[in-house]
Design a protein around this motif. Structure first.
Motif, mmCIF file in Angstrom:
data_model
loop_
_atom_site.group_PDB
_atom_site.id
_atom_site.type_symbol
_atom_site.label_atom_id
_atom_site.label_comp_id
_atom_site.label_asym_id
_atom_site.label_seq_id
_atom_site.Cartn_x
_atom_site.Cartn_y
_atom_site.Cartn_z
ATOM 1 N N ALA A 109 39.069 38.851 36.085
ATOM 2 C CA ALA A 109 39.287 39.253 34.697
ATOM 3 C C ALA A 109 40.723 39.742 34.494
ATOM 4 O O ALA A 109 41.386 39.383 33.517
ATOM 5 C CB ALA A 109 38.292 40.336 34.295
ATOM 6 N N ALA B 244 36.618 36.437 33.826
ATOM 7 C CA ALA B 244 35.300 36.951 34.192
ATOM 8 C C ALA B 244 34.248 35.847 34.147
ATOM 9 O O ALA B 244 33.355 35.790 35.006
ATOM 10 C CB ALA B 244 34.913 38.087 33.259
ATOM 11 N N LEU C 267 34.995 39.986 40.327
ATOM 12 C CA LEU C 267 34.888 39.926 38.874
ATOM 13 C C LEU C 267 36.054 40.662 38.224
ATOM 14 O O LEU C 267 36.712 40.134 37.313
ATOM 15 C CB LEU C 267 33.559 40.533 38.426
#
Length: 345
Positions: free
Chosen positions: A137, A111, A133
């Motif tokens: 992640a 992230a 994102l």
């Protein structure tokens, strides 16, 4: 250790607690809704042609803001608790946590790369930013966990102790990398990165929600099928092999399942600690270590606890909102210290 509650009594209590948490999560907030309006607005969302004063506003609040947030908290709490049960079964330690295999720190690193990197290259298109994102992640958590598992393999066997040490080392390395990205970030990006690392259900949307719901459903359906194998693993790896269970395959599946569940949860809601540690241990104290009961009960308890924590985060400093990671840490850290003192005694 003798169970405090029977499984039936526990499931009834957890079911009622979850219903209460769902209702409060949908009804309370900056604009509080009466119970009747909450129910009627929910029925309108299901397509029933109800009418009344203020129902359109209640339906808008529920459908666009509170329902996705509540479903996000439900899924994140359940999958983190299930992953905690998996890790505690794998390490045969009731104080184990999903972060031990590096998945949380890896997801946080992914992230950080997405947040700081997107700003460095002029910003991401608004339509792609949430997906990138989450993808970064998830990929970071899965990648670090795969590396931990690879380091723990030797001569066709998996050493749990080596995995634990590798997880600690890679968690520290990922923390250093996150610190570097924090140093390189500008003020606006630093604020985004800081609040993401503290965890929050704010900004939940259906686009961010459906991948997590699929992962949570898969984990919740798969892990109970391995309950007997986890029970056998409590006796030791040799004993589990003698009972006919494929221990190495079980280890791989548990590690992958934890990486999948925690990676998806962190990608959707940021870093939320202690749910995977506190919930399974608390349920184990109530009904014992049988994973046939422990797994579904932990999922219900994890979902309820995270919804109550989110409610506290929303209302404690209203109209401002606390990051939910702070609330779970304030709940989990004292409980963890209590467990340590209790074990020492």
């Amino acid at each position: 250790m003798r169970p405090v509650l029977t499984p039936r009594a526990l499931f009834i209590a957890l079911g009622l607690a979850l219903l209460l948490a769902l209702w409060l999560s949908l009804a309370l907030g900056p604009v509080s809704l009466p119970l009747a309006d909450t129910l009627r607005a929910a029925l309108r969302l299901l397509g029933l042609p109800l009418s009344g004063a203020g129902l359109e506003q209640a339906e808008l609040i529920l459908g666009q803001i509170r329902l996705p947030r509540t479903l996000l908290g439900l899924a994140v709490g359940a999958v983190l608790a299930l992953s905690g049960v998996a890790m505690q079964g794998l390490f045969r330690n009731p104080l184990a946590d999903p972060g031990l295999v590096g998945v949380s720190s890896g997801a946080a690193l992914g992230a950080a790369i997405a947040i700081v990197g997107g700003t460095a290259f002029g910003g991401l298109p608004e339509a792609f930013a949430p997906y990138l994102l989450s993808l970064c992640a998830f990929a970071g958590g899965l990648g670090v966990t795969a590396l931990v598992y690879r380091l723990g393999r030797r001569d066709g066997q998996t050493s749990v102790a080596t995995m634990l040490l590798a997880g600690i080392a890679l968690t520290a390395l990922a923390g250093a990398a996150i610190g570097l990205f924090t140093y390189l970030a500008d003020d606006a990006t630093l604020r985004t990165l800081t609040f993401w690392n503290l965890g929050s259900l704010n900004g939940a949307s259906y686009a961010r929600l459906w991948p997590l719901l699929l992962v949570t459903a898969g984990v919740a359906l798969w892990l109970p099928r391995r309950a007997k194998a986890l029970n056998a693993l409590l006796l030791g790896e040799s004993e589990a092999r003698h009972l006919g269970f494929a221990v190495e395959r079980l280890k791989r599946e548990l590690v992958f399942c934890t990486a999948l569940g925690v990676g998806a949860a962190v990608a959707a809601a940021g870093m939320i600690g202690f749910i995977g540690l506190v919930v399974p241990h608390l349920v184990r104290l109530l009904v014992g270590p049988d994973h046939r009961v422990l797994l579904p009960a932990s999922a219900l308890a994890g979902a309820s606890l995270l919804l109550f924590a989110d409610l506290l985060a929303r209302l404690a400093l209203a109209p401002a909102e606390l990051p939910i990671g702070i609330v779970t840490a304030l709940i989990g850290a004292p409980f963890f210290l209590y467990l340590l003192l209790r074990g020492r005694a």
